[in-house]
Design a protein around this motif. Structure first.
Motif, PDB file in Angstrom:
ATOM      1  N   ALA A 198       0.861  -1.192   0.000  1.00  0.00           N
ATOM      2  CA  ALA A 198       0.000   0.000   0.000  1.00  0.00           C
ATOM      3  C   ALA A 198       0.893   1.235   0.000  1.00  0.00           C
ATOM      4  CB  ALA A 198      -0.924   0.008   1.217  1.00  0.00           C
ATOM      5  N   GLY A 199       0.341   2.345  -0.438  1.00  0.00           N
ATOM      6  CA  GLY A 199       1.068   3.602  -0.405  1.00  0.00           C
ATOM      7  C   GLY A 199       1.931   3.828  -1.635  1.00  0.00           C
ATOM      8  N   ARG A 200       2.788   4.807  -1.517  1.00  0.00           N
ATOM      9  CA  ARG A 200       3.654   5.218  -2.640  1.00  0.00           C
ATOM     10  C   ARG A 200       5.043   5.543  -2.099  1.00  0.00           C
ATOM     11  NH1 ARG A 200       1.205   9.837  -6.145  1.00  0.00           N
ATOM     12  NH2 ARG A 200       0.342   8.038  -7.256  1.00  0.00           N
ATOM     13  N   LEU A 201       6.061   5.056  -2.818  1.00  0.00           N
ATOM     14  CA  LEU A 201       7.451   5.342  -2.485  1.00  0.00           C
ATOM     15  C   LEU A 201       8.053   6.236  -3.556  1.00  0.00           C
ATOM     16  CD1 LEU A 201       9.148   2.056  -1.205  1.00  0.00           C
ATOM     17  CD2 LEU A 201       9.068   4.246  -0.023  1.00  0.00           C
ATOM     18  N   THR A 202       8.842   7.215  -3.142  1.00  0.00           N
ATOM     19  CA  THR A 202       9.547   8.057  -4.096  1.00  0.00           C
ATOM     20  C   THR A 202      11.019   8.144  -3.702  1.00  0.00           C
ATOM     21  OG1 THR A 202       9.095  10.078  -2.845  1.00  0.00           O
ATOM     22  CG2 THR A 202       7.496   9.454  -4.541  1.00  0.00           C
ATOM     23  N   ALA A 203      11.851   8.393  -4.688  1.00  0.00           N
ATOM     24  CA  ALA A 203      13.256   8.635  -4.395  1.00  0.00           C
ATOM     25  C   ALA A 203      13.359   9.854  -3.485  1.00  0.00           C
ATOM     26  CB  ALA A 203      14.032   8.860  -5.690  1.00  0.00           C
ATOM     27  N   GLU A 204      14.244   9.775  -2.518  1.00  0.00           N
ATOM     28  CA  GLU A 204      14.440  10.814  -1.502  1.00  0.00           C
ATOM     29  C   GLU A 204      13.328  10.831  -0.453  1.00  0.00           C
ATOM     30  OE1 GLU A 204      17.278  12.482  -1.265  1.00  0.00           O
ATOM     31  OE2 GLU A 204      17.958  11.477  -3.096  1.00  0.00           O
ATOM     32  N   VAL A 229       7.290   4.498  -7.033  1.00  0.00           N
ATOM     33  CA  VAL A 229       6.708   3.156  -7.081  1.00  0.00           C
ATOM     34  C   VAL A 229       5.380   3.198  -6.344  1.00  0.00           C
ATOM     35  CG1 VAL A 229       6.943   0.732  -6.459  1.00  0.00           C
ATOM     36  CG2 VAL A 229       8.958   2.035  -7.152  1.00  0.00           C
ATOM     37  N   ASP A 230       4.309   2.796  -7.041  1.00  0.00           N
ATOM     38  CA  ASP A 230       2.987   2.708  -6.428  1.00  0.00           C
ATOM     39  C   ASP A 230       2.674   1.255  -6.100  1.00  0.00           C
ATOM     40  OD1 ASP A 230       2.609   5.405  -6.686  1.00  0.00           O
ATOM     41  OD2 ASP A 230       1.413   5.268  -8.519  1.00  0.00           O
ATOM     42  N   ALA A 231       1.955   1.061  -4.980  1.00  0.00           N
ATOM     43  CA  ALA A 231       1.513  -0.282  -4.619  1.00  0.00           C
ATOM     44  C   ALA A 231       0.495  -0.780  -5.647  1.00  0.00           C
ATOM     45  CB  ALA A 231       0.884  -0.253  -3.230  1.00  0.00           C
ATOM     46  N   VAL A 232       0.386  -2.089  -5.834  1.00  0.00           N
ATOM     47  CA  VAL A 232       1.205  -3.143  -5.230  1.00  0.00           C
ATOM     48  C   VAL A 232       2.376  -3.400  -6.161  1.00  0.00           C
ATOM     49  CG1 VAL A 232       1.227  -5.585  -4.591  1.00  0.00           C
ATOM     50  CG2 VAL A 232      -0.782  -4.181  -4.085  1.00  0.00           C
ATOM     51  N   ALA A 233       3.594  -3.582  -5.589  1.00  0.00           N
ATOM     52  CA  ALA A 233       4.754  -3.737  -6.453  1.00  0.00           C
ATOM     53  C   ALA A 233       5.903  -4.370  -5.691  1.00  0.00           C
ATOM     54  CB  ALA A 233       5.190  -2.381  -7.010  1.00  0.00           C
ATOM     55  N   ARG A 234       6.758  -5.066  -6.457  1.00  0.00           N
ATOM     56  CA  ARG A 234       8.058  -5.476  -5.936  1.00  0.00           C
ATOM     57  C   ARG A 234       8.996  -4.291  -6.104  1.00  0.00           C
ATOM     58  NH1 ARG A 234       9.213  -8.931  -2.453  1.00  0.00           N
ATOM     59  NH2 ARG A 234      11.332  -8.925  -3.288  1.00  0.00           N
ATOM     60  N   VAL A 235       9.770  -3.994  -5.082  1.00  0.00           N
ATOM     61  CA  VAL A 235      10.618  -2.807  -5.135  1.00  0.00           C
ATOM     62  C   VAL A 235      11.938  -3.076  -4.429  1.00  0.00           C
ATOM     63  CG1 VAL A 235       9.572  -1.845  -3.049  1.00  0.00           C
ATOM     64  CG2 VAL A 235      10.708  -0.325  -4.645  1.00  0.00           C
ATOM     65  N   ALA A 236      13.006  -2.492  -4.966  1.00  0.00           N
ATOM     66  CA  ALA A 236      14.317  -2.486  -4.321  1.00  0.00           C
ATOM     67  C   ALA A 236      14.621  -1.053  -3.909  1.00  0.00           C
ATOM     68  CB  ALA A 236      15.394  -3.009  -5.267  1.00  0.00           C
ATOM     69  N   VAL A 237      15.041  -0.871  -2.657  1.00  0.00           N
ATOM     70  CA  VAL A 237      15.246   0.462  -2.088  1.00  0.00           C
ATOM     71  C   VAL A 237      16.700   0.600  -1.673  1.00  0.00           C
ATOM     72  CG1 VAL A 237      14.488   2.119  -0.351  1.00  0.00           C
ATOM     73  CG2 VAL A 237      12.879   0.410  -1.219  1.00  0.00           C
ATOM     74  N   ASN A 238      17.377   1.560  -2.271  1.00  0.00           N
ATOM     75  CA  ASN A 238      18.751   1.889  -1.886  1.00  0.00           C
ATOM     76  C   ASN A 238      18.687   2.944  -0.777  1.00  0.00           C
ATOM     77  OD1 ASN A 238      21.597   3.435  -3.589  1.00  0.00           O
ATOM     78  ND2 ASN A 238      21.528   2.213  -1.750  1.00  0.00           N
ATOM     79  N   LEU A 239      19.195   2.595   0.412  1.00  0.00           N
ATOM     80  CA  LEU A 239      19.083   3.464   1.579  1.00  0.00           C
ATOM     81  C   LEU A 239      20.350   4.291   1.754  1.00  0.00           C
ATOM     82  CD1 LEU A 239      17.457   0.947   4.065  1.00  0.00           C
ATOM     83  CD2 LEU A 239      16.325   2.773   2.809  1.00  0.00           C
ATOM     84  N   ARG A 240      20.163   5.545   2.106  1.00  0.00           N
ATOM     85  CA  ARG A 240      21.282   6.453   2.285  1.00  0.00           C
ATOM     86  C   ARG A 240      21.816   6.346   3.720  1.00  0.00           C
ATOM     87  NH1 ARG A 240      22.366  10.855  -0.756  1.00  0.00           N
ATOM     88  NH2 ARG A 240      20.259  10.868  -1.633  1.00  0.00           N
TER      89      ARG A 240
END
Length: 579
Positions: A198-204, A229-240
């Motif tokens: 659920a939800g939405r992920l954005t860079a930064e 990236v909008d749900a539902v999705a497979r996602v890879a997240v690079n963390l700072r």
């Protein structure tokens, strides 16, 4: 994108089926390929005839790797249950189905694999019978052979129908990305993967990990860099700035301030009777698997003490698993992520009654009624929509507090007759409230708030009033002849009594032990303005008809008010003569 998890007994062809559909190798490790079985989670994706993309989370089927299987199934909205035509229903088929049922999965597809080796009809009938008894219910089924390719086109069409039947994800919901893999990429740092439900992920994006802030450096989905990236999705997240050792499977990246991080929850168990549960089980939610101490409360409710803190909401679905017996005792609905302590005798029984009325559906009205007083931010972190901002009060509790406040103000006035108006913080403490703003909210006429105190409108005691009348009579005839200490003592006027008189506006205290009428400053300025400017202290004392004891603090008082000024040579002048 649609995300589907495989499920089924070991060696029933789940990975082979995913490979045939996608052309990708879901088994990531050489050991998996050598042994011909999935040990850890695998991921692959393909485009369906409709143009939609389906991503598969391929889970292990062996009983030793059920925790890995649950890590893959937990965050995924749909499942593809695979049963081999030549072997039929098997123990891990049952355990995987029990897990799906416990998690409340309602969308699934039955695939009868290896249809080239046996008639698929018996296995299909057997599996459908088991599925019908769960939350999944009646489902579409497809018989396939990954070897001959028979049924694969029908399976792709069925996956299209399964995906189109899934409920639309809530893109406005807070993010909770359960981590199923964590690794390091040279030059980029720590990367985690998971299923965004659920939800939405954005860079930064700013997120939380273990209650600490983290920031997204970059995103990938299906192997390609993306900014959103909008749900539902497979996602890879690079963390700072996050060390690889700081994150692992079972952790979660969440929207800041939107989840309660807790290790104590009250739950409803769906399945085995609570009294028969082992005292220690494993609590599975998302990709997390955490040891949990089970304390039965009611027939189907319990308190769980988790071995570590997790970000949870009211209404979350999870499951309990007995690792010793390799079974799923029951599904779990989280009823309370911030439960009250059970210290008093009978508290557990009372709590069991409360829990029996709760269904795990977040309700601000019910939470307010139960908690009586709660901050809106706390409700939000529980997953409950707050009906306002700041501190929220249950209406019935608010009326009770208002009545208690009035009683406490009366009690304070009786204990402090000379100074009957209590400080706001004193009443806040007596009522056990966390914020003085709540006291201010509860004050109602005839009570008032002024200068940090609750005004009662109380009259001064009669004895004190007579003493003040005597002082005022003295000052009426000699306005700058402040009464001496022995005169005040004889009248019973100590520091508290004088402070009360000053607060009531009956006297003006210009220094410790020196009181005049409130009209004295204006009268003093008028007399001093008649003098030749500038004037000395002695000249001021004579003009006012008073002593040095009074003249010095009175001039200091007037200086502070800006009515007079002190010159460098020690003389004084009226700053603004009266018109």
């Amino acid at each position: 994108m649609w995300v589907v998890a495989t499920a089924g007994h070991v060696d029933h062809g789940k990975s082979t089926l995913v490979r045939s559909l996608t052309g990708m190798e879901p088994d990531r490790w050489a050991e998996e390929r050598r042994r011909g079985m999935t040990i850890d989670l695998g991921f692959a994706w393909t485009q369906l005839p409709s143009g939609a993309t389906v991503a598969f989370v391929d889970v292990p089927g062996h009983e030793r790797f059920v925790p890995n299987m649950l890590a893959g199934v937990g965050p995924v909205p749909a499942a593809m249950l695979v049963v081999a035509a030549d072997e039929g229903w098997k123990p891990q088929s049952a355990e995987h189905l029990a897990a799906l049922d416990a998690l409340g999965v309602r969308h699934a597809l039955l695939v009868v694999s290896r249809a080239d080796l046996a008639d698929p009809a018996p296995a299909r009938a057997q599996a459908l019978e088991h599925l019908a008894k769960t939350t999944i219910g009646d489902v579409e089924s497809v018989a396939v052979s990954a070897v001959t390719g028979a049924g694969l086109d029908e399976l792709r069409a069925a996956l299209d129908r399964l995906g189109s039947a899934l409920p639309a994800p809530d893109l406005g919901a807070p993010v909770r990305l359960w981590v199923d893999r964590a690794f390091t990429i040279r030059g980029s740092g720590t990367v985690v993967t998971g299923t965004l439900g659920a939800g939405r992920l954005t860079a930064e994006s700013d997120l939380e990990l273990h209650s600490s802030p983290v920031r997204v450096r970059a995103l990938q989905s299906l192997g390609s860099p993306v900014s959103t990236v909008d749900a539902v999705a497979r996602v890879a997240v690079n963390l700072r700035g996050v060390e690889r050792s700081a994150v692992a499977r079972g952790d979660a990246l969440v929207t800041p301030g939107r989840y309660t991080f807790t290790d104590l929850i009250d739950v409803r168990i769906h399945g085995d009777p609570v009294a028969g549960l082992p005292s220690t089980s494993v609590f599975h939610i998302g990709s997390a698997a955490v040891a949990a101490h089970v304390r039965p409360l009611g027939t189907d409710t319990a308190r769980l003490r988790l071995a570590r803190v997790l970000p949870l909401h009211v209404g979350d679905r999870a499951l309990l698993r007995d690792p010793g017996l390799h079974r799923v005792p029951g599904g779990v609905t989280v009823l309370d992520v911030s439960p009250p302590p059970l210290r008093r005798r009978g508290a557990a029984a009372t709590r069991a009654v409360d829990l029996s009325t709760m269904d795990g559906r977040p309700s601000p009205e019910d939470e307010l009624r139960r908690r009586k007083l709660v901050h809106a931010d706390e409700l939000t972190r529980m997953g409950v929509t707050a009906p306002g901002a700041g501190w929220l009060l249950d209406p019935a509790h608010e009326e009770s507090l208002r009545a208690r406040l009035a009683a406490e103000v009366r009690a304070y006035a009786e204990q402090h007759p000379v100074d009957p108006d209590p400080p706001v913080d004193a009443i806040r403490s007596r009522l056990g409230l966390p914020d003085r703003a709540l006291v201010e909210r509860l004050v109602a006429p005839p009570l008032t708030i002024r200068d940090g105190r609750i005004g009662t409108g109380s009259r001064l005691p009669e004895k004190l009033q007579r003493a003040l009348n005597a002082v005022r009579a003295d000052l009426d005839s000699h306005p700058f002849a402040a009464p001496e200490a022995d005169r005040l003592a004889a009248l019973g006027l100590g520091p508290k009594e004088l402070a009360a008189a000053a607060k009531a506006g009956l006297l003006l205290r210009i220094a410790d032990g020196i009181v005049l009428l409130p009209s004295a400053p204006a009268a003093a300025v008028a007399r001093l303005a008649l003098l030749e400017q500038p004037f000395t202290l002695s000249e001021a004392r004579q003009a006012l008809g008073t002593t040095r004891r009074v003249a010095v603090p009175l001039l200091e008082f007037l200086h502070r008010r800006g009515a007079t000024r002190r010159l460098p040579d020690g003389r004084h002048t009226v700053a603004a003569p009266p018109s």
